[in-house]
Design a protein around this motif. Structure first.
Motif, PDB file in Angstrom:
ATOM      1  N   THR A   4       0.833  -1.204   0.000  1.00  0.00           N
ATOM      2  CA  THR A   4       0.000   0.000   0.000  1.00  0.00           C
ATOM      3  C   THR A   4       0.868   1.254   0.000  1.00  0.00           C
ATOM      4  O   THR A   4       0.592   2.207  -0.739  1.00  0.00           O
ATOM      5  CB  THR A   4      -0.935   0.009   1.230  1.00  0.00           C
ATOM      6  N   LEU A   5       1.913   1.260   0.804  1.00  0.00           N
ATOM      7  CA  LEU A   5       2.809   2.415   0.856  1.00  0.00           C
ATOM      8  C   LEU A   5       3.539   2.608  -0.473  1.00  0.00           C
ATOM      9  O   LEU A   5       3.706   3.741  -0.935  1.00  0.00           O
ATOM     10  CB  LEU A   5       3.807   2.258   1.994  1.00  0.00           C
ATOM     11  N   VAL A  10       4.081   5.617  -5.568  1.00  0.00           N
ATOM     12  CA  VAL A  10       4.024   5.666  -7.031  1.00  0.00           C
ATOM     13  C   VAL A  10       2.953   6.648  -7.478  1.00  0.00           C
ATOM     14  O   VAL A  10       3.164   7.451  -8.393  1.00  0.00           O
ATOM     15  CB  VAL A  10       3.769   4.259  -7.614  1.00  0.00           C
ATOM     16  N   PHE A  11       1.806   6.610  -6.841  1.00  0.00           N
ATOM     17  CA  PHE A  11       0.708   7.534  -7.150  1.00  0.00           C
ATOM     18  C   PHE A  11       1.142   8.983  -6.944  1.00  0.00           C
ATOM     19  O   PHE A  11       0.908   9.845  -7.791  1.00  0.00           O
ATOM     20  CB  PHE A  11      -0.497   7.192  -6.265  1.00  0.00           C
ATOM     21  N   ALA A  17       4.926  14.421 -11.090  1.00  0.00           N
ATOM     22  CA  ALA A  17       5.509  14.515 -12.434  1.00  0.00           C
ATOM     23  C   ALA A  17       4.545  15.206 -13.398  1.00  0.00           C
ATOM     24  O   ALA A  17       4.965  16.056 -14.194  1.00  0.00           O
ATOM     25  CB  ALA A  17       5.878  13.126 -12.940  1.00  0.00           C
ATOM     26  N   SER A  18       3.267  14.878 -13.336  1.00  0.00           N
ATOM     27  CA  SER A  18       2.308  15.512 -14.242  1.00  0.00           C
ATOM     28  C   SER A  18       2.168  17.001 -13.934  1.00  0.00           C
ATOM     29  O   SER A  18       2.048  17.817 -14.852  1.00  0.00           O
ATOM     30  CB  SER A  18       0.951  14.814 -14.183  1.00  0.00           C
TER      31      SER A  18
END
Length: 55
Positions: A4-5, A10-11, A17-18
Motif C-alpha cells: 500500500t505504501l 508511485v501515485f 511529475a504531471s
C-alpha cells in the motif's frame, strides 16, 4: 501494508511529475500579461483581454 505504501508513493510520484510537466509546458508556451494577468500565446504581440503590449 508495504504494498500500500509503495502504491501511494508511485501515485504521488505520478501526480508530481504531471504537475511539473504541465507547469513547464505553460511557462514555455504562454506569456502572462503584466497588466491583467491573462495567459497569452507567445506569438501574440498584444494581450487578448486588455490589449496591452506584451514584452
Amino acid at each position: 501494508m508495504k504494498d500500500t505504501l509503495v502504491s501511494l508513493a508511485v501515485f504521488a510520484c505520478i501526480l508530481l511529475a504531471s504537475a511539473l510537466i504541465t507547469n513547464w509546458f505553460a511557462r514555455n508556451m504562454y506569456n502572462r500579461c503584466a497588466g491583467c494577468g491573462t495567459l497569452n500565446a507567445k506569438r501574440r504581440a498584444q494581450c487578448r483581454a486588455c490589449g496591452a503590449k506584451i514584452k
